[in-house]
Design an enzyme around this catalytic site. Structure first.
Site, short mmCIF file in Angstrom:
data_model
loop_
_atom_site.label_atom_id
_atom_site.label_comp_id
_atom_site.label_asym_id
_atom_site.label_seq_id
_atom_site.Cartn_x
_atom_site.Cartn_y
_atom_site.Cartn_z
N SER A 1 -6.26 -9.15 7.05
CA SER A 1 -5.70 -9.44 8.38
C SER A 1 -4.99 -10.80 8.47
O SER A 1 -5.02 -11.46 9.51
CB SER A 1 -6.78 -9.32 9.46
OG SER A 1 -7.21 -7.98 9.55
N LYS B 1 0.85 -1.20 0.00
CA LYS B 1 0.00 0.00 0.00
C LYS B 1 0.89 1.26 0.00
O LYS B 1 1.96 1.25 -0.60
CB LYS B 1 -0.98 -0.03 1.17
CG LYS B 1 -1.76 -1.36 1.21
CD LYS B 1 -2.94 -1.34 2.11
CE LYS B 1 -3.61 -2.70 2.09
NZ LYS B 1 -4.83 -2.77 2.88
P1 PGA Z 1 -4.29 -6.39 5.60
O1 PGA Z 1 -4.53 -5.90 4.07
O2 PGA Z 1 -3.49 -7.68 5.52
O3 PGA Z 1 -3.53 -5.28 6.24
O4 PGA Z 1 -5.63 -6.63 6.20
C1 PGA Z 1 -4.81 -6.82 3.04
C2 PGA Z 1 -5.06 -6.08 1.75
O5 PGA Z 1 -5.73 -5.05 1.76
O6 PGA Z 1 -4.59 -6.51 0.68
#
Ligand code: PGA
Length: 249
Positions: free
Chosen positions: A214, A12
């Protein structure tokens, strides 16, 4: 479930280039990477320097998005040919954050898929329901619409080129609330069934379906043990070498 799960890290909008090189150096220095297929998806600005680091490693490069146009006056956008030219092999398309914050509609996502296929990039196409959808028993209806709306128009590409699906329940993304392995498996089996309606069985059955939301070293084993969960799309836990690698052990 496959012998070698596919573990994709979605960084991200995190880390400077320098910080991300430190992370990647820790990843490639670790010898315990033989049990999974690894993909990392840095921000656009990091793609070239990261590819330089990982080009002789087991890690493959992916982008977090792609323009739905091929080139031209689209300030701030990055095209499929640009991504290909820096060594990307994969691209995430339809992430819920892009759908929500950038108004990426099914039509735009179809155009992004076309751009990816045209430039030899393997899409990781994301679907997933909100908490409200789930509470109202709309999960499968929402997933079905997301699959049909964006994938049917690119069916000829799906029949000839590789692609991945990621099931990411929106209520599980970044919340620490992971789907139970049984609930995730149920949706993955449903996605598999829909793919079988759309495509020849040999393609539908070998298309990897990743779970995202998560994922951590504590919950990944039980998820990856499920029959139709072929890997994980990992956000937060991919920002640390130890937790990311532990997911694919
Ligand atoms: P997260 O994000 O593992 O932080 O929940 C997963 C994603 O959005 O690809």
């Amino acid at each position: 479930m496959r012998q070698h799960p596919i573990i994709a890290g979605n960084w991200k909008m995190n880390m400077t280039v320098g910080e991300s090189i430190t992370l990647v150096d820790a990843l490639i220095a670790n010898p315990n990477t033989q049990h999974a297929t690894w993909i990392i998806c840095p921000p656009y600005t990091h793609l070239a320097p990261i590819q330089d680091r990982i080009k002789h490693s087991v890690f493959s490069l992916g982008a977090q998005s792609i323009s739905h146009h091929s080139n031209g006056a689209f300030t701030g956008d990055v095209s499929g040919s640009m991504l290909k030219s820096v060594g990307c092999r994969y691209v995430i398309i339809g992430h819920s954050e892009r759908r929500e914050y950038h108004n990426e509609t099914p039509k735009i996502l179809t155009q992004q898929l076309t751009q990816a296929f045209t430039h030899g990039l393997t899409p990781i196409f994301c679907v997933g329901e909100t908490k409200k959808d789930r509470d109202n028993n709309l999960t499968t209806a929402v997933i079905e619409a997301q699959l049909i709306d964006s994938l049917v128009p690119v069916k000829p590409h799906l029949e000839t080129l590789p692609f991945l699906i990621a099931y990411e329940p929106i209520w599980a993304i970044g919340t620490g609330v992971v789907a139970s392995p049984e609930d995730a498996q149920q949706v993955h089996a449903y996605i598999r069934k829909k793919l079988n309606k759309l495509l020849p069985p040999e393609i539908a059955n070998r298309t990897p379906i990743l779970y995202g939301g998560s994922v951590s070293p504590e919950n990944s084993r039980n998820l990856l043990d499920q029959q139709d969960i072929d890997g994980a799309l990992v956000g937060g836990a991919s920002l640390n070498a130890d937790t990311f690698l532990a997911i694919g052990k």
